[in-house]
Design a protein around this motif. Structure first.
Motif, PDB file in Angstrom:
ATOM      1  N   THR A  24     -10.336   6.408   2.383  1.00 32.11           N
ATOM      2  CA  THR A  24      -9.762   5.476   1.412  1.00 32.11           C
ATOM      3  C   THR A  24     -10.865   4.755   0.660  1.00 32.11           C
ATOM      4  OG1 THR A  24      -7.814   5.163   2.816  1.00 32.11           O
ATOM      5  CG2 THR A  24      -8.212   3.507   1.114  1.00 32.11           C
TER       6      THR A  24
ATOM      7  N   THR B 156     -12.050   4.597  -3.522  1.00 36.03           N
ATOM      8  CA  THR B 156     -12.149   3.343  -4.272  1.00 36.03           C
ATOM      9  C   THR B 156     -13.564   3.058  -4.762  1.00 36.03           C
ATOM     10  OG1 THR B 156     -12.391   2.120  -2.194  1.00 36.03           O
ATOM     11  CG2 THR B 156     -10.179   2.304  -3.111  1.00 36.03           C
TER      12      THR B 156
ATOM     13  N   SER C 137       0.808  -1.220   0.000  1.00 32.68           N
ATOM     14  CA  SER C 137       0.000   0.000   0.000  1.00 32.68           C
ATOM     15  C   SER C 137       0.844   1.274   0.000  1.00 32.68           C
ATOM     16  CB  SER C 137      -0.931   0.025   1.225  1.00 32.68           C
ATOM     17  OG  SER C 137      -1.870  -1.023   1.169  1.00 32.68           O
TER      18      SER C 137
ATOM     19  N   TYR D 201      -6.227   9.288  -8.000  1.00 33.92           N
ATOM     20  CA  TYR D 201      -5.642   8.524  -6.895  1.00 33.92           C
ATOM     21  C   TYR D 201      -6.759   7.660  -6.311  1.00 33.92           C
ATOM     22  CZ  TYR D 201      -2.850  12.630  -7.761  1.00 33.92           C
ATOM     23  OH  TYR D 201      -2.157  13.633  -8.386  1.00 33.92           O
ATOM     24  N   ASN D 202      -6.869   6.430  -6.792  1.00 31.95           N
ATOM     25  CA  ASN D 202      -8.033   5.603  -6.478  1.00 31.95           C
ATOM     26  C   ASN D 202      -7.697   4.241  -5.891  1.00 31.95           C
ATOM     27  OD1 ASN D 202      -6.973   4.376  -8.723  1.00 31.95           O
ATOM     28  ND2 ASN D 202      -8.682   4.857 -10.084  1.00 31.95           N
ATOM     29  N   LYS D 203      -6.483   4.083  -5.439  1.00 31.21           N
ATOM     30  CA  LYS D 203      -6.095   2.844  -4.755  1.00 31.21           C
ATOM     31  C   LYS D 203      -5.217   3.210  -3.573  1.00 31.21           C
ATOM     32  CE  LYS D 203      -5.759   0.092  -9.051  1.00 31.21           C
ATOM     33  NZ  LYS D 203      -5.754   1.215 -10.014  1.00 31.21           N
ATOM     34  N   GLU D 204      -5.080   2.291  -2.643  1.00 37.41           N
ATOM     35  CA  GLU D 204      -4.248   2.552  -1.471  1.00 37.41           C
ATOM     36  C   GLU D 204      -2.815   2.882  -1.858  1.00 37.41           C
ATOM     37  OE1 GLU D 204      -4.471  -0.550   1.387  1.00 37.41           O
ATOM     38  OE2 GLU D 204      -6.418   0.079   2.144  1.00 37.41           O
ATOM     39  N   ASN D 205      -2.295   2.194  -2.886  1.00 36.21           N
ATOM     40  CA  ASN D 205      -0.893   2.431  -3.241  1.00 36.21           C
ATOM     41  C   ASN D 205      -0.697   3.644  -4.152  1.00 36.21           C
ATOM     42  OD1 ASN D 205      -1.890   1.436  -5.622  1.00 36.21           O
ATOM     43  ND2 ASN D 205      -0.490  -0.309  -5.765  1.00 36.21           N
ATOM     44  N   THR D 206      -1.764   4.428  -4.331  1.00 37.82           N
ATOM     45  CA  THR D 206      -1.616   5.704  -5.049  1.00 37.82           C
ATOM     46  C   THR D 206      -1.929   6.883  -4.145  1.00 37.82           C
ATOM     47  OG1 THR D 206      -3.910   5.724  -5.858  1.00 37.82           O
ATOM     48  CG2 THR D 206      -2.259   4.628  -7.250  1.00 37.82           C
TER      49      THR D 206
ATOM     50  N   CYS E  78      -4.214   6.549   4.384  1.00 33.61           N
ATOM     51  CA  CYS E  78      -4.716   5.160   4.383  1.00 33.61           C
ATOM     52  C   CYS E  78      -4.614   4.455   5.734  1.00 33.61           C
ATOM     53  CB  CYS E  78      -4.003   4.305   3.328  1.00 33.61           C
ATOM     54  SG  CYS E  78      -4.236   4.897   1.643  1.00 33.61           S
TER      55      CYS E  78
END
Length: 277
Positions: free
Chosen positions: A243, A247, A81, A171-176, A228
């Motif tokens: 978060t 998503t 993440s 920015y639509n994921k935890e790792n972004t 996150c």
């Protein structure tokens, strides 16, 4: 205009003196020479607001990223993440371009206060502590409701989403997501979301220093809700909830609390999605 009704135009000079002191305090430290003193007061205020937001953004962002991604690595955020450095660079670029525009809002707002157009009061003693707390509760309730509906409509009105809010939702994921993503938005999007802070003092008495502090605390709060890390502090709309917003796009529009989402059926709880460790 609680106290001004009794003190007249003299009262509003207190606000200009206060903002002039803010200008002097910051600009004399960060800028070489005194060339900025020849600038109009409004331009000085914009320059101070702009530099102040940049400082807050980078200091908070870098310290927070160092703590959660390096010093306490994997203690708060799983390895998969952690956002890539390139993703954070892009967020910094978007935010840096937008911040000079964001800070037009508090600058114009300060001018309106200094001109006596709002219901701001300068001293808490002007209304007394009990009424100060009542007015603060009204202010926070209005901001919470206002930001919920502005945020929700930025999603539901398609042209607003496409041309404004979508810039933030790449920015639509935890790792972004990272603390730098908080202010990485289209400047008009950021201004619209901050508008309830500015509208509130036109509706009911608001303490000037508290209002200014809360407006700039947005920089800290937006960094927090994009890291996150689910803090699990009811009823705070923390990063775990936000978060999910990034998503699903259809839940958790609230700002400080979960109350508006609970009331209007848009709440999605982190524990309903993520399994406990």
């Amino acid at each position: 205009m609680v106290a001004a009704q009794h003190h007249g135009g003299q009262y509003w000079r207190l606000f200009r003196e206060e903002t002039s002191w803010y200008n002097e305090m910051l600009l004399s430290v960060v800028l070489p020479g005194d060339w900025w003193r020849s600038l109009p007061h409004l331009v000085q205020s914009w320059l101070r607001n702009c530099i102040g937001v940049y400082l807050m953004y980078f200091i908070i962002g870098f310290i927070w990223c160092f703590v959660i991604y390096h010093w306490k690595q994997h203690a708060y955020v799983p390895k998969d993440s952690i956002p890539a450095v390139e993703a954070m660079k892009k967020q910094i670029l978007v935010a840096s371009v937008s911040m000079p525009f964001y800070t037009v809002l508090p600058t114009v707002y300060e001018y309106m206060i200094e001109s006596g157009w709002t219901h701001c009061f300068f001293h808490i003693t002007d209304v007394g502590w009990p009424m100060y707390l009542v007015y603060l509760a009204l202010y926070l309730t209005f901001v919470e409701c206002g930001m919920y509906w502005v945020h929700r409509e930025l999603h539901h009105i398609k042209p607003l989403y496409k041309h404004l809010h979508a810039v933030h939702h790449v920015y639509n994921k935890e790792n972004t997501l990272s603390p730098f993503a908080g202010l990485a938005s289209h400047p008009v999007d950021g201004i619209l979301l901050a508008m309830p802070h500015v509208v509130a003092p036109f509706l009911f008495p608001t303490h000037f220093r508290t209002n200014i502090a809360l407006l700039f605390m947005e920089a800290m709060w937006t960094a927090n809700i994009h890291d996150c890390i689910h803090g699990k502090v009811w009823p705070v709309m923390g990063a775990g909830y936000h978060t999910i917003h990034h998503t699903t796009y259809r839940h958790n529009y609230g700002h400080y609390t979960i109350w508006m989402d609970s009331l209007f059926g848009t709440l999605q709880k982190p524990e309903d999605i993520f399994k406990e460790d």
